[in-house]
Motif scaffolding. Structure first.
Motif, PDB file in Angstrom:
ATOM      1  N   TRP A 169      76.895  31.487 103.326  1.00  0.00           N
ATOM      2  CA  TRP A 169      77.339  30.099 103.313  1.00  0.00           C
ATOM      3  C   TRP A 169      77.342  29.572 104.736  1.00  0.00           C
ATOM      4  O   TRP A 169      77.818  30.231 105.662  1.00  0.00           O
ATOM      5  CB  TRP A 169      78.752  30.015 102.729  1.00  0.00           C
ATOM      6  CG  TRP A 169      79.301  28.624 102.710  1.00  0.00           C
ATOM      7  CD1 TRP A 169      79.143  27.707 101.712  1.00  0.00           C
ATOM      8  CD2 TRP A 169      80.091  27.987 103.714  1.00  0.00           C
ATOM      9  NE1 TRP A 169      79.783  26.540 102.042  1.00  0.00           N
ATOM     10  CE2 TRP A 169      80.375  26.678 103.274  1.00  0.00           C
ATOM     11  CE3 TRP A 169      80.577  28.390 104.952  1.00  0.00           C
ATOM     12  CZ2 TRP A 169      81.128  25.779 104.019  1.00  0.00           C
ATOM     13  CZ3 TRP A 169      81.332  27.496 105.697  1.00  0.00           C
ATOM     14  CH2 TRP A 169      81.606  26.208 105.228  1.00  0.00           C
ATOM     15  N   TYR A 170      76.778  28.385 104.919  1.00  0.00           N
ATOM     16  CA  TYR A 170      76.747  27.717 106.217  1.00  0.00           C
ATOM     17  C   TYR A 170      77.352  26.332 106.042  1.00  0.00           C
ATOM     18  O   TYR A 170      77.033  25.628 105.084  1.00  0.00           O
ATOM     19  CB  TYR A 170      75.307  27.569 106.731  1.00  0.00           C
ATOM     20  CG  TYR A 170      74.621  28.888 106.958  1.00  0.00           C
ATOM     21  CD1 TYR A 170      74.663  29.497 108.198  1.00  0.00           C
ATOM     22  CD2 TYR A 170      73.938  29.530 105.933  1.00  0.00           C
ATOM     23  CE1 TYR A 170      74.043  30.705 108.420  1.00  0.00           C
ATOM     24  CE2 TYR A 170      73.318  30.747 106.148  1.00  0.00           C
ATOM     25  CZ  TYR A 170      73.369  31.333 107.387  1.00  0.00           C
ATOM     26  OH  TYR A 170      72.756  32.528 107.591  1.00  0.00           O
ATOM     27  N   SER A 171      78.190  25.921 106.967  1.00  0.00           N
ATOM     28  CA  SER A 171      78.785  24.587 106.883  1.00  0.00           C
ATOM     29  C   SER A 171      77.710  23.541 107.148  1.00  0.00           C
ATOM     30  O   SER A 171      76.730  23.792 107.860  1.00  0.00           O
ATOM     31  CB  SER A 171      79.928  24.439 107.884  1.00  0.00           C
ATOM     32  OG  SER A 171      79.416  24.361 109.207  1.00  0.00           O
ATOM     33  N   LEU A 172      77.917  22.347 106.599  1.00  0.00           N
ATOM     34  CA  LEU A 172      76.986  21.257 106.857  1.00  0.00           C
ATOM     35  C   LEU A 172      76.930  20.934 108.347  1.00  0.00           C
ATOM     36  O   LEU A 172      75.864  20.655 108.892  1.00  0.00           O
ATOM     37  CB  LEU A 172      77.397  20.005 106.064  1.00  0.00           C
ATOM     38  CG  LEU A 172      77.130  20.076 104.568  1.00  0.00           C
ATOM     39  CD1 LEU A 172      77.672  18.825 103.881  1.00  0.00           C
ATOM     40  CD2 LEU A 172      75.654  20.241 104.282  1.00  0.00           C
ATOM     41  N   GLU A 173      78.072  21.006 109.002  1.00  0.00           N
ATOM     42  CA  GLU A 173      78.118  20.716 110.436  1.00  0.00           C
ATOM     43  C   GLU A 173      77.264  21.719 111.213  1.00  0.00           C
ATOM     44  O   GLU A 173      76.482  21.335 112.088  1.00  0.00           O
ATOM     45  CB  GLU A 173      79.565  20.746 110.936  1.00  0.00           C
ATOM     46  CG  GLU A 173      79.691  20.411 112.408  1.00  0.00           C
ATOM     47  CD  GLU A 173      81.137  20.427 112.897  1.00  0.00           C
ATOM     48  OE1 GLU A 173      81.345  20.144 114.079  1.00  0.00           O
ATOM     49  OE2 GLU A 173      82.050  20.745 112.109  1.00  0.00           O
ATOM     50  N   ASP A 174      77.398  23.014 110.894  1.00  0.00           N
ATOM     51  CA  ASP A 174      76.594  24.022 111.581  1.00  0.00           C
ATOM     52  C   ASP A 174      75.108  23.816 111.311  1.00  0.00           C
ATOM     53  O   ASP A 174      74.272  23.945 112.216  1.00  0.00           O
ATOM     54  CB  ASP A 174      77.002  25.436 111.156  1.00  0.00           C
ATOM     55  CG  ASP A 174      78.301  25.892 111.795  1.00  0.00           C
ATOM     56  OD1 ASP A 174      78.773  25.226 112.744  1.00  0.00           O
ATOM     57  OD2 ASP A 174      78.847  26.917 111.339  1.00  0.00           O
ATOM     58  N   LEU A 175      74.753  23.513 110.057  1.00  0.00           N
ATOM     59  CA  LEU A 175      73.341  23.301 109.728  1.00  0.00           C
ATOM     60  C   LEU A 175      72.789  22.078 110.453  1.00  0.00           C
ATOM     61  O   LEU A 175      71.695  22.119 111.013  1.00  0.00           O
ATOM     62  CB  LEU A 175      73.160  23.153 108.218  1.00  0.00           C
ATOM     63  CG  LEU A 175      73.349  24.422 107.409  1.00  0.00           C
ATOM     64  CD1 LEU A 175      73.377  24.113 105.922  1.00  0.00           C
ATOM     65  CD2 LEU A 175      72.262  25.437 107.730  1.00  0.00           C
ATOM     66  N   GLN A 176      73.552  20.999 110.446  1.00  0.00           N
ATOM     67  CA  GLN A 176      73.093  19.788 111.120  1.00  0.00           C
ATOM     68  C   GLN A 176      72.944  20.030 112.623  1.00  0.00           C
ATOM     69  O   GLN A 176      71.931  19.650 113.221  1.00  0.00           O
ATOM     70  CB  GLN A 176      74.066  18.647 110.858  1.00  0.00           C
ATOM     71  CG  GLN A 176      73.601  17.324 111.424  1.00  0.00           C
ATOM     72  CD  GLN A 176      74.530  16.181 111.069  1.00  0.00           C
ATOM     73  OE1 GLN A 176      75.701  16.385 110.796  1.00  0.00           O
ATOM     74  NE2 GLN A 176      74.003  14.977 111.082  1.00  0.00           N
ATOM     75  N   ASN A 177      73.923  20.672 113.227  1.00  0.00           N
ATOM     76  CA  ASN A 177      73.851  20.967 114.656  1.00  0.00           C
ATOM     77  C   ASN A 177      72.693  21.908 114.969  1.00  0.00           C
ATOM     78  O   ASN A 177      71.990  21.731 115.970  1.00  0.00           O
ATOM     79  CB  ASN A 177      75.168  21.553 115.155  1.00  0.00           C
ATOM     80  CG  ASN A 177      76.289  20.530 115.160  1.00  0.00           C
ATOM     81  OD1 ASN A 177      76.050  19.331 115.158  1.00  0.00           O
ATOM     82  ND2 ASN A 177      77.519  21.017 115.143  1.00  0.00           N
ATOM     83  N   PHE A 178      72.489  22.911 114.113  1.00  0.00           N
ATOM     84  CA  PHE A 178      71.371  23.834 114.316  1.00  0.00           C
ATOM     85  C   PHE A 178      70.048  23.078 114.286  1.00  0.00           C
ATOM     86  O   PHE A 178      69.187  23.263 115.156  1.00  0.00           O
ATOM     87  CB  PHE A 178      71.366  24.947 113.265  1.00  0.00           C
ATOM     88  CG  PHE A 178      70.085  25.734 113.239  1.00  0.00           C
ATOM     89  CD1 PHE A 178      69.743  26.568 114.290  1.00  0.00           C
ATOM     90  CD2 PHE A 178      69.200  25.617 112.179  1.00  0.00           C
ATOM     91  CE1 PHE A 178      68.553  27.283 114.284  1.00  0.00           C
ATOM     92  CE2 PHE A 178      68.013  26.319 112.163  1.00  0.00           C
ATOM     93  CZ  PHE A 178      67.688  27.156 113.219  1.00  0.00           C
ATOM     94  N   LEU A 179      69.862  22.226 113.287  1.00  0.00           N
ATOM     95  CA  LEU A 179      68.602  21.493 113.180  1.00  0.00           C
ATOM     96  C   LEU A 179      68.385  20.572 114.379  1.00  0.00           C
ATOM     97  O   LEU A 179      67.269  20.484 114.898  1.00  0.00           O
ATOM     98  CB  LEU A 179      68.560  20.698 111.870  1.00  0.00           C
ATOM     99  CG  LEU A 179      68.469  21.548 110.606  1.00  0.00           C
ATOM    100  CD1 LEU A 179      68.595  20.681 109.370  1.00  0.00           C
ATOM    101  CD2 LEU A 179      67.186  22.358 110.579  1.00  0.00           C
ATOM    102  N   THR A 180      69.434  19.921 114.834  1.00  0.00           N
ATOM    103  CA  THR A 180      69.328  19.046 116.005  1.00  0.00           C
ATOM    104  C   THR A 180      68.951  19.851 117.243  1.00  0.00           C
ATOM    105  O   THR A 180      68.024  19.485 117.987  1.00  0.00           O
ATOM    106  CB  THR A 180      70.654  18.293 116.240  1.00  0.00           C
ATOM    107  OG1 THR A 180      70.942  17.503 115.081  1.00  0.00           O
ATOM    108  CG2 THR A 180      70.588  17.409 117.465  1.00  0.00           C
ATOM    109  N   LEU A 181      69.654  20.956 117.472  1.00  0.00           N
ATOM    110  CA  LEU A 181      69.363  21.801 118.641  1.00  0.00           C
ATOM    111  C   LEU A 181      67.988  22.445 118.537  1.00  0.00           C
ATOM    112  O   LEU A 181      67.259  22.541 119.529  1.00  0.00           O
ATOM    113  CB  LEU A 181      70.435  22.872 118.800  1.00  0.00           C
ATOM    114  CG  LEU A 181      71.826  22.364 119.192  1.00  0.00           C
ATOM    115  CD1 LEU A 181      72.861  23.488 119.084  1.00  0.00           C
ATOM    116  CD2 LEU A 181      71.814  21.765 120.593  1.00  0.00           C
ATOM    117  N   ALA A 182      67.621  22.903 117.334  1.00  0.00           N
ATOM    118  CA  ALA A 182      66.318  23.560 117.151  1.00  0.00           C
ATOM    119  C   ALA A 182      65.182  22.569 117.396  1.00  0.00           C
ATOM    120  O   ALA A 182      64.166  22.920 118.002  1.00  0.00           O
ATOM    121  CB  ALA A 182      66.223  24.151 115.743  1.00  0.00           C
ATOM    122  N   GLU A 183      65.356  21.338 116.945  1.00  0.00           N
ATOM    123  CA  GLU A 183      64.311  20.336 117.156  1.00  0.00           C
ATOM    124  C   GLU A 183      64.143  20.014 118.641  1.00  0.00           C
ATOM    125  O   GLU A 183      63.030  19.901 119.152  1.00  0.00           O
ATOM    126  CB  GLU A 183      64.655  19.072 116.368  1.00  0.00           C
ATOM    127  CG  GLU A 183      63.447  18.248 116.039  1.00  0.00           C
ATOM    128  CD  GLU A 183      63.709  17.246 114.929  1.00  0.00           C
ATOM    129  OE1 GLU A 183      62.716  16.673 114.462  1.00  0.00           O
ATOM    130  OE2 GLU A 183      64.861  17.031 114.535  1.00  0.00           O
TER     131      GLU A 183
END
Length: 170
Positions: free
Chosen positions: A77-91
């Protein structure tokens, strides 16, 4: 295992696409016009696919987790905040590395064994994309693909199920 990874990838990417589309300020008023992403499945289909994984899960538990209370992990399970932050940082990192990020690949993994107890299974999110080419390049029209972004950070540390071996729905 490959089908489980594809199922989880589809589920996570579908959920992420829906979340970002619906929570984008400019799209909030036009939610009724939102196209349904490919790969969206109904809860009954999720249940069918996760139950089809049962024999593989039992094989892992019977061999690797024999005698370990609770068995292996079935989900992350991953929080929406972690997923959103990951995608922003990864991009951003992809751009800095000379890539255009176009997706996320999900790899199954396992935490290391500690004191003879096998580590839980986990799922690692890795950014994918293609290397940018100069505009004058002859091959710029041929560029594309979904390869892992070399040097890009991934995401781990999703929380296990409660209890770890429980199937869908939790």
């Amino acid at each position: 295992m490959k089908k489980l990874v594809l199922l989880i990838l589809g589920f996570i990417l579908g959920a992420l696409a829906m979340y970002f589309y619906f929570h984008n300020d400019k799209n909030e008023e036009s939610m009724d016009e939102t196209p349904v992403p490919s790969g969206i499945i109904k809860p009954a289909e999720i249940k069918t696919l996760t139950e089809a994984y049962d024999p593989r899960y039992e094989a892992i538990n019977d061999s690797v987790f024999k005698g370990v209370e609770g068995g292996d992990n079935r989900s992350s399970w991953y929080s929406l905040e972690d997923l959103q932050n990951f995608l922003t940082l990864a991009e951003k990192q992809a751009t800095d590395l000379g890539y255009t990020m176009n997706g996320v690949r999900i790899y199954p993994g396992a935490h290391p064994q500690i004191d003879g107890v096998p580590g839980y299974s986990t799922f690692l999110l890795v950014p994918t994309g293609y290397e940018n080419q100069s505009e004058g390049s002859m091959v710029s029209a041929l560029v594309g693909g979904n390869g892992d972004i070399i040097g890009g950070n991934g995401l781990n540390q999703g929380e296990e199920g409660d209890p770890p071996g429980i199937n869908y729905p939790q």
